[in-house]
Design a protein around this motif. Structure first.
Motif, short mmCIF file in Angstrom:
data_model
loop_
_atom_site.label_atom_id
_atom_site.label_comp_id
_atom_site.label_asym_id
_atom_site.label_seq_id
_atom_site.Cartn_x
_atom_site.Cartn_y
_atom_site.Cartn_z
N SER A 173 -51.68 -12.90 32.95
CA SER A 173 -51.18 -12.67 31.59
C SER A 173 -50.21 -13.76 31.14
N SER A 240 -55.87 -9.92 30.70
CA SER A 240 -56.57 -8.75 30.16
C SER A 240 -57.01 -9.01 28.72
N ASP A 243 -54.71 -7.10 26.16
CA ASP A 243 -53.28 -7.38 26.17
C ASP A 243 -52.85 -7.64 24.73
N SER A 248 -55.31 -12.63 25.19
CA SER A 248 -56.18 -13.36 26.13
C SER A 248 -56.69 -14.66 25.51
N ASP A 267 -59.88 -5.58 31.96
CA ASP A 267 -59.92 -4.72 30.78
C ASP A 267 -58.82 -3.66 30.77
N SER A 268 -57.80 -3.81 31.61
CA SER A 268 -56.68 -2.86 31.56
C SER A 268 -55.93 -3.05 30.25
N SER A 274 -52.68 -5.55 34.71
CA SER A 274 -53.94 -6.15 35.15
C SER A 274 -54.39 -5.63 36.50
N ASP A 277 -57.05 -2.85 37.03
CA ASP A 277 -58.49 -3.07 36.87
C ASP A 277 -59.13 -3.19 38.24
#
Length: 309
Positions: A173, A240, A243, A248, A267-268, A274, A277
């Motif tokens: 991230s 993610s 996010d 992203s 995809d969290s 993250s 996931d």
């Protein structure tokens, strides 16, 4: 004439008040929230400290047992966070056989305060942490990885540009553009992006006394592209797609310049999730295992997984 002079004086006062207000907002935006460390490692650990820029940095060392020098992973948190909030990375890595060092950056947690924190400060603190870690007799200085969340990842990439002795690097991230960092903090503080997003960066640079030449080089997209053709430090970039704090699009910006970089979109939902996931840990553990070679007796074998998707 007196009216003109009075009007000019009033206008000057308004300009001065506006400038002071902007400077105050800049100072406020440049001070991260100070969160206490509310949890501790659930494995044996040491409370440690060292200095960065003449100030004390405090952290936890989670060593491995047994004879010989062990591989280690340094965990760097992001803006407004602290070391207890990145235990989510540290404990699984320790279980996998790595000694783990985690710390509070200056101006965060229990480390000394810092008047004008920036991404460059995160780089300096990470370099100091690496220097301290490499002096430990139980650590193999040629097997030290880094995982950096958000601005911790940004600082780690900048450290690569300084030739930091990092064996392998994982970012999660990570923001890569200053406009993104400023915009994210303004949204969090519910402050208007226009015109502050255009003015505050200039004032932050002035407050931090960052030379323009240094600021120009603080470009992760450039550093990562040059790393591919230069030092070739293995790097895995994770972000993610859900996010909402640091988009992203930051990772997509890096990939637009260097498409072949190992990466993983998860995809969290959120900026600090993250690892939830199901693809995260298989990719991270296999990546670290391939480059740090953890001792088999100290942890389970890592799962194999392709890091790019």
């Amino acid at each position: 004439m007196d009216v003109i002079i009075a009007g000019a004086g009033a206008a000057g006062c308004l300009v001065g008040a506006g400038a002071a207000a902007l400077y105050g907002l800049t100072a406020k935006a440049q001070q991260p929230r100070l969160l206490p460390n509310t949890s501790k490692p659930t494995v044996p650990y040491e409370t440690v400290e060292w200095t960065s820029g003449g100030q004390t940095v405090r952290g936890w060392m989670l060593p491995q047992t047994g004879q010989g020098k062990k591989p280690a992973v340094l965990v760097a948190h992001g803006w407004g966070s602290n070391r207890s909030r990145v235990l989510r990375y540290a404990l699984p890595l320790h279980e996998a056989g790595y000694s783990v060092l985690m710390y509070d950056a200056r101006g965060h947690g229990e480390s000394d305060p810092y008047s004008a924190p920036s991404g460059l400060m995160f780089k300096e603190d990470l370099l100091a942490a690496l220097e301290w870690l490499r002096t430990r007799p139980d650590i193999d200085p040629d097997r030290i990885g880094v995982i950096g969340h958000s601005l911790g990842g940004f600082g780690a990439v900048l450290a690569l540009d300084d030739g930091a002795p990092i064996t392998t690097l994982v970012t999660d991230s990570m923001p890569v553009r200053f406009s993104t960092m400023i915009g994210s903090e303004l949204r969090r503080r519910k402050l208007p992006s226009f015109p502050l997003a255009h003015i505050i960066p200039y004032l932050m640079v002035k407050r931090s006394r960052i030379p323009r030449s240094v600021l120009k080089r603080a470009d992760p997209a450039r550093i990562l592209a040059e790393n591919v053709h230069g030092r070739k430090v293995p790097v895995l970039l994770i972000h993610s797609r859900r996010d909402a704090y640091v988009s992203s699009a930051e990772l997509e910006h890096v990939l637009s310049r260097t498409p072949g970089l190992p990466h993983l979109f998860v995809d969290s939902e959120g900026h600090s999730v993250s690892e939830r996931d199901p693809a995260f840990w298989p990719a991270v553990q296999s990546f670290f295992a391939a480059h740090l070679r953890p001792d088999k007796e100290n942890g389970p074998a890592a799962s194999a997984a392709s890091p790019s998707r």
